[in-house]
Design a protein around this motif. Structure first.
Motif, PDB file in Angstrom:
ATOM      1  N   SER A 189      17.311 -77.146  49.109  1.00 37.33           N
ATOM      2  CA  SER A 189      18.353 -76.284  49.671  1.00 37.33           C
ATOM      3  C   SER A 189      19.113 -77.100  50.311  1.00 37.33           C
ATOM      4  O   SER A 189      20.406 -77.147  50.177  1.00 37.33           O
ATOM      5  N   ASP A 245      23.173 -78.034  49.302  1.00 34.90           N
ATOM      6  CA  ASP A 245      24.172 -78.048  50.198  1.00 34.90           C
ATOM      7  C   ASP A 245      25.000 -79.629  50.482  1.00 34.90           C
ATOM      8  O   ASP A 245      26.239 -79.620  50.434  1.00 34.90           O
ATOM      9  N   CYS A 246      24.166 -80.638  50.389  1.00 29.99           N
ATOM     10  CA  CYS A 246      24.867 -81.812  50.143  1.00 29.99           C
ATOM     11  C   CYS A 246      25.668 -82.251  48.747  1.00 29.99           C
ATOM     12  O   CYS A 246      26.703 -82.648  48.944  1.00 29.99           O
ATOM     13  N   ARG A 294      27.306 -79.665  47.062  1.00 23.53           N
ATOM     14  CA  ARG A 294      28.371 -78.827  47.516  1.00 23.53           C
ATOM     15  C   ARG A 294      29.288 -79.625  48.250  1.00 23.53           C
ATOM     16  O   ARG A 294      30.572 -79.698  47.759  1.00 23.53           O
ATOM     17  N   GLN A 295      28.948 -80.473  49.474  1.00 22.76           N
ATOM     18  CA  GLN A 295      29.719 -80.953  50.169  1.00 22.76           C
ATOM     19  C   GLN A 295      30.208 -82.287  49.343  1.00 22.76           C
ATOM     20  O   GLN A 295      31.668 -82.623  49.514  1.00 22.76           O
ATOM     21  N   THR A 351      19.651 -86.052  54.707  1.00 22.01           N
ATOM     22  CA  THR A 351      21.027 -85.399  54.769  1.00 22.01           C
ATOM     23  C   THR A 351      22.059 -86.007  55.551  1.00 22.01           C
ATOM     24  O   THR A 351      23.246 -86.076  55.550  1.00 22.01           O
TER      25      THR A 351
END
Length: 1397
Positions: free
Chosen positions: A987, A991-992, A994-995, A961
């Protein structure tokens, strides 16, 4: 090694403040006296006063004393403390036209006050100050700075009678000496030696008593001396000059003051002030052997001192200044019955020194200060009770700085001289300032510069002087170097002269309570510290070394004798080393060459230049050493400061952690003076031992050369020497060279922004217990060792010491200071496990010094290797060298589990217990690199850490991450995607992802976003983009276009069409602007294109569900009216609506019409977005967009009547409107497709009627319904229909036209219509009424609207005016009926004929 100090030698440590100038507050006491004629100038003097409780830890006066110096009419008083910095502690009192007498300053303390007594040749003075114990409201004094007792001295009126008084009776001549004391009753007594002999005592009454000054004289009568020896003061007579008092001392005993006077006739006399009588007289020559001829000499330099202790009582120390044979005699005062006293001889001590400056007597020792013929200071002491041999012990006084400064060929002269001038051990700042004033030709120095500013001023002054002396414009580099050396050496010599003047010794003081000995010099005060055993042996003068009977470093007498022989050899080696070779050895260590190789080179030089046969002498002495290996091992053991355990500041205090004890310990030895003394002591120790190790290493190399010639043990000892002792000596030499370097290295001033940045770094590392940043005064530059002691080491040392002793024990100077110096050296020792010193350097931003420390320690020290690499990395980071820092961090990682500092660094509580120490270390460093702002290094280090994580999924996910984040921040999109795909945590991966989507959208790097393969992440990407699209503002973040491109790139046209359709729907609801409508049209068009690319049977989409639609225009897609997330629908399954291609086409046409409306009438855009098809038709008609309205009606199969009615109304308005309405009509007329006009002029009304006609022709209706609506509209507004319209409607539905006429009571047009219609049926003009076949026997049946005709006839018959029309219609109907009958008869006849046939 234990911190045991010897009782046999001391070393002087200068404690001068390195300030620009000591700030004295001047006080002038002017009593209005005139100078005495022929006044004698007294020599400068000095003295000191030590508080009664100076040795008690819990006292406010612990380690606190006052020292003074006198010069002419001025006395300078300074209060010093070793535990705290005193404010306003300097005062200078001046007595105009008076001279302060020798011994004329005394200080005594009472319960509430400190009283300063000053005696001049014309006046006496008493300065009463508040006692420190009464100055502070609380017993707990916690401030780092405290007010001195001299703070309020300027507020006192020192001229007033309670403080000052003139000597009564016009005292003639100048007293030769004086003494002052405070009686038990509070009276201030001043005893002065009269020039004509005898003693004058002036007494000031107690402070609160208003009595006058009294004076008594103590003297001997020449007449009565033969009878009774001594007479009271009342009997006066001729005085003998032999009675001249040379030294006075006073002791209060049994409510009486005993004045001891040592006179010029070598006699000691004791006076009772109470009885004004001489109680004792003794000839001091009685205690001097071989005193023949001495009686004829006048003792000008005699001295007298007193010492009192509870064990020995009152002791007197008498110094008889006899040329070449000065003697100290120690006597004890013994009281007998009837108040008679006698002297008991204790000891006689001899000295060959010439000029005694001062001496001090304690209960066991005599301390003496001399100046020899070469003006060199000599200090010695001796125990007068247990010294049968009468040998004085050595005190190693600090010599003046070297007269010549050696300058290497590779060094800059300016830098070399500046380094020597501003070294912590050589010059006071005041000496440099005075030399600077002389060098600048007397220009006044008004400012109070900082140490750095002073350095700049010196450089500027010397360089300016050099430049002004240059007359040639060109000269060689060597010539310029010679000029530099010349001018810098001139300035250096000037500084040397002033330093020598300030170093002039004035006095000696011994604290009776702590045993602290101080040397009072003219410009500063120095402290005498006990000398350690090995330093004592090396520094001792040869006569002392030879006479040593035993060495304190070993109990074995044979080994001790070998040690002494070995040390003598070391002295020979030291003397044989030239200055050049010593410099070369120093540089070799500085440049990290091996000490063994450097020692061999020095030895080669010694052998080649041995003109005095020193090597032979050394060899002869070495042969006397029986066991050199044992002697060397003893010395090396003493030199080695390595300890088995780490020193820490957490040791408990045995006396209990009371608040008083903790506060007192927090201040013990914390003043700037104590810091300077302790750290200079460490510096001197390391300098001495570095030279000791150098000489020992050279001597060991010499042993190897001699081989069996000096070794009785042969090869085994040589092998031990080569493999064990020489490496140990080399290691010790490197260690002491390092300590010598850091103890002389000045700390740098740090800007505030650097401090703030460093605090951020420490916070990132979570080093919460790192020593705090030291706040240093600009006027007090510190060495880095002083900085270390002040911030961290002092606390550790004091805690260590008081964990082993009671806090209520006396602060004995020799024991305490030796322990402190020893423990400080151990904390600095590189081979010990502690790592506090580099920590302090890092915490205080001393990066240059820290880099140099790591450089010097690197090649040979195997302790704290990883910690040193970590510190070096910190330095590189501070200097902006990130790659070097990363390399050092990687090297430090290998030592994480081995070293205390790195274990502390990785042992924070918030780290997971499962993660390894190395991984925790990587995480800390990664946070640090992130704070510094070096994402490239974060990526490199995190990539390395991933390879070492192993099977720890959580750690791998966190590292990947981190890698992803920084790749993304740097714009490395492909690398960021690769890091994302490597993340094992779903998860975190989501998140990554999405970023990644959000950031690339914000950067408009959509091409990269669409082209990534997204293996096993396709649905997640779509879900993320969809959620972003539905949750954000449509115009600001256009995620629908991205999602459309995403699906198009993967040939998923149905999904792409669905996205565009949903986008269009939301635009219609949320963006009520022309731009929104334009986007909606494009969206629907794109959706149509997508579906047209699919086979027809698959050309459908699912309409977005109700969850994505909104009940209110502009409602949030995420929340309801209460701001909460909407609840899920109660029903189990939602209805799915399928939209096919024609449905999308209808939506497209509808949106296109909305856009057209908004383009021609912008205010309509706000309502057009949500308008239905029928509502939109109305809006289009109102705006005049009839083409669009008709097309919309055709698409949605709506009735066209509203369009025709609207156009008819506009025609009516144009028909009767003015020119303005005509001009306005052209705008909407132009929006419709007009027919080509051939006439030269055509009005807007004409065009409107023509447009109406074209619509009626283009859109025919059943039974002329459109015509009916138009004509009805016209007639309802009272407008006659145009002929072309009537003609057209006649062909379509004449009967309806007739009914319209009748409805609007248009009887005449109705009658005319009936007449024409009947004629058309009869065959006359039937083509104008749409009658295909007129009435005939063979045509189909025809009909007439009889109901309407009957209504017309009825209406016509009602009025007389229409009677003619009534008749015409009736006649025409009759005619029609006749023809019908005829045709009927004919048709029936024909039918009958046919039937007959």
């Amino acid at each position: 090694m234990a911190a045991a100090a010897l009782e046999r030698s001391f070393i002087e440590i200068c404690g001068f403040e390195r300030e620009a100038a000591r700030r004295f507050r001047d006080v002038t006491v002017n009593l209005g006296v005139s100078p005495l004629p022929g006044g004698v100038k007294f020599a400068d003097g000095a003295g000191a006063f030590h508080y009664e409780e100076s040795g008690k830890l819990l006292s406010v006066t612990s380690n606190r004393f006052i020292h003074w110096s006198t010069s002419g009419d001025t006395v300078q008083l300074v209060e010093e403390s070793l535990d705290t910095n005193l404010l306003n502690n300097n005062v200078r009192i001046r007595f105009p036209h008076c001279s302060i007498l020798p011994g004329g300053v005394q200080i005594q303390e009472t319960l509430n006050h400190v009283v300063v007594l000053i005696c001049t040749n014309q006046s006496v003075h008493r300065v009463t100050l508040q006692h420190p114990t009464r100055m502070y409201r609380s017993e707990l004094v916690t401030e780092l700075h405290m007010q001195s007792i001299f703070t309020d001295v300027g507020k006192l009126s020192l001229q007033d009678p309670p403080h000052s008084a003139l000597i009564p009776g016009g005292h003639t001549g100048n007293p030769s000496t004086s003494a002052a004391w405070l009686s038990f009753q509070g009276e201030a007594h001043f005893a002065m030696a009269s020039p004509a002999g005898g003693i004058t005592v002036v007494t000031l009454p107690p402070q609160d008593v208003e009595d006058g000054v009294t004076m008594v004289e103590l003297r001997r009568s020449s007449v009565m001396s033969r009878l009774s020896g001594w007479m009271p003061t009342a009997i006066r007579g001729e005085q003998s000059p032999a009675d001249l008092v040379l030294s006075l001392a006073v002791r209060e005993l049994e409510e009486d003051s005993f004045i001891f006077a040592l006179c010029q006739d070598h006699r000691l006399r004791m006076w009772s002030l109470k009885n004004q009588a001489c109680l004792l007289e003794a000839d001091m020559l009685d205690y001097m052997p071989a005193c023949r001829g001495v009686k004829r000499l006048s003792g000008q330099g005699h001295r007298l001192r007193l010492a009192f202790s509870s064990t020995t009582g009152l002791c007197l120390g008498v110094y008889l200044a006899i040329p070449q044979r000065g003697q100290f005699t120690v006597l004890q005062l013994v009281a007998t019955d009837n108040n008679r006293y006698s002297l008991e001889h204790i000891s006689s001590l001899f000295s060959t020194q010439e000029t005694l400056v001062d001496f001090a007597l304690t209960s066991s020792d005599v301390w003496a200060l001399w100046v020899d013929d070469s003006n060199t200071t000599v200090v010695k002491y001796i125990n007068f009770e247990h010294n049968a041999a009468g040998q004085w012990n050595q005190v190693f006084v600090q010599p003046l700085p070297e007269e010549e400064v050696p300058i290497g060929v590779d060094l800059d002269p300016r830098e070399t001289y500046l380094e020597n001038l501003f070294s912590p051990l050589r010059f006071t700042a005041s000496a440099i300032i005075k030399a600077l004033q002389i060098f600048r030709r007397g220009s006044d120095w008004t400012s109070d510069p900082s140490w750095e500013m002073l350095k700049k001023e010196v450089t500027l002054a010397v360089e300016s002087e050099l430049q002004s002396s240059v007359t040639e414009f060109e000269f060689s580099q060597e010539e310029y170097r010679q000029l530099q050396v010349e001018f810098w050496s001139r300035f250096y010599s000037c500084c040397l002269q002033y330093q020598e003047a300030q170093s002039c010794p004035l006095g000696l003081t011994v604290d009776q309570h702590t045993g602290m000995v101080c040397l009072l010099r003219k410009g500063f005060i120095s402290f005498l510290l006990p000398c350690f055993a090995v330093d004592h042996l090396y520094l001792s003068y040869d006569p002392y070394l030879v006479s040593e009977e035993a060495t304190p470093i070993t109990e074995d007498p044979d080994v001790g004798r070998d040690v002494l022989q070995l040390v003598q050899c070391l002295r020979l080696v030291s003397d044989a080393i030239s200055t050049e070779m010593a410099y070369e050895m120093e540089k070799a260590l500085e440049y990290l060459q091996t000490p063994e190789r450097a020692a061999e080179l020095v030895l080669e030089n010694m052998l080649c230049n041995d003109n005095d046969n020193v090597i032979v002498d050394i060899q002869n002495k070495l042969q006397d050493v029986r066991n050199p290996m044992a002697a060397m091992m003893v010395l090396l053991r003493e030199l080695d400061l390595e300890t088995d355990s780490e020193l820490s500041g957490d040791a408990p205090v045995t006396a209990g952690p009371t608040l008083n004890v903790r506060i007192s310990l927090s201040q013990l030895y914390s003043s700037s003076t104590a810091i300077s003394v302790i750290c200079q002591a460490v510096c001197h120790m390391t300098m001495t031992r570095a030279v000791f190790c150098r000489d020992l290493l050279i001597l060991q190399k010499l042993y190897l050369r001699f081989g069996d010639n000096v070794f009785l043990g042969g090869g085994a000892q040589l092998l031990q020497l080569q493999q064990d002792l020489i490496p140990r000596t080399s290691h010790l030499l490197s260690s002491y060279h390092l300590l010598k370097h850091i103890s002389q290295s000045l700390a740098s001033s740090v800007p505030m922004d650097t401090i703030d940045m460093n605090l951020q770094h420490l916070t990132a590392l979570e080093l919460s217990d790192t020593p705090a940043v030291c706040s240093r005064s600009a006027l007090s530059p510190q060495t880095v060792v002083e900085l270390f002691y002040q911030t961290s080491a002092r606390r550790i040392i004091i805690s260590q010491m008081f964990s082993q002793q009671q806090s209520d024990s006396l602060l004995l100077w020799n024991h305490m200071i030796s322990n402190v110096v020893q423990l400080l050296a151990q904390l600095l020792w590189p081979s010990n496990p502690g790592f506090q010193f580099p920590e302090v350097l890092m915490a205080n931003c001393q990066y240059t010094q820290l880099q140099e420390y790591v450089r010097l320690i690197g090649p040979w020290c195997q302790v704290n290797i990883g910690s040193c690499r970590f510190m070096l990395a910190q330095c590189y980071l501070a200097n902006g060298e990130g790659q070097k820092a990363l390399q050092c961090f990687q090297e430090a990682a290998t030592e994480v589990e081995k070293e205390e500092f790195l274990m502390k660094l990785t042992g924070s509580e918030d780290e997971e217990a499962a993660s390894s120490p190395r991984l925790q270390f990587y995480n800390k460093v990664l946070r640090l690199l992130e704070d510094v702002g070096l994402p490239e290094l974060v990526i490199q280090l995190a990539s390395l850490a991933v390879t070492e994580v192993g099977g720890d999924v959580n750690s791998q996910a966190a590292l990947w991450t981190r890698i992803f984040k920084h790749h993304l921040d740097l714009g490395h999109n492909s690398e960021a995607y690769e890091a994302l795909t490597q993340n094992p945590d779903s998860s975190m991966q989501l998140d990554c992802l999405r970023q990644l989507v959000v950031v690339l959208c914000e950067r408009s790097q959509l091409q990269d976003l669409v082209q990534f393969p997204y293996v096993n992440l396709h649905d997640e990407v779509v879900s993320i983009i969809e959620s972003r699209a539905r949750g954000l503002d449509l115009l600001t973040h256009n995620y629908y276009d991205l999602l459309y491109s995403f699906h198009i790139a993967r040939h998923n046209y149905r999904k792409a069409g669905t996205v565009m359709f949903e986008f269009g729907m939301r635009l219609g609801r949320e963006v009520r602007t022309r731009l929104g409508l334009q986007k909606q049209v494009n969206c629907y068009l794109a959706a149509l294109n997508c579906l047209r690319l699919i086979r027809p049977e698959y050309a459908w989409i699912v309409q977005p569900t109700c969850g994505n639609t909104y009940e209110r225009p502009g409602a949030s897609p995420k929340r309801n009216s209460d701001g909460e997330f909407p609840a899920e629908p109660a029903s189990g399954r939602r209805q799915v609506d399928i939209l096919e291609l024609h449905d999308l086409e209808k939506e497209y046409f509808l949106s296109r019409a909305r856009l057209t409306l908004a383009q021609h009438h912008p205010p309509s855009a706000a309502i057009a977005g949500s308008a239905s098809a029928s509502e939109l038709v109305t809006l289009l008609v109102q705006t005049g967009l009839f083409d669009s309205a008709l097309a919309l009606c055709q698409t949605f199969k709506l009735n066209l009547n509203p369009v025709f009615e609207g156009l008819t109304f506009k025609c009516i308005k144009l028909q009767f409107g003015g020119e303005e309405s005509q001009n306005e009509a052209w705008s909407w007329l132009a929006a419709n497709q007009l027919s080509v006009v051939n006439t030269k002029e055509s009005s807007a009304a004409d065009e409107a009627w023509r447009l109406l006609g074209s619509y009626l022709d283009r859109y025919p209706s059943t039974n002329g319904q459109h015509h009916h609506q138009v004509i009805h509209k016209l007639l309802s507004h009272g407008v006659p229909p145009p002929d072309w319209l009537l003609q057209s409607y006649k062909r379509a539905d004449a009967a309806s036209l007739l009914r319209l006429f009748l409805n609007f009571d248009l009887l005449e047009p109705a009658a005319e219509l009936v007449l024409e219609y009947v004629d058309a049926v009869l065959g006359r003009g039937h083509q104008y009424f749409g009658v295909e076949r007129p009435l005939s026997a063979t045509s189909p049946p025809t009909w007439l609207p009889y109901t309407s005709i009957d209504q017309l006839l009825s209406a016509l018959s009602e009025t007389q005016t229409h009677s003619s029309l009534h008749s015409k219609v009736r006649d025409k109907l009759d005619e029609y009926h006749n023809v019908v009958r005829q045709m009927t008869s004919l048709r029936l006849a024909v039918q009958r004929q046919v039937a007959a046939i």
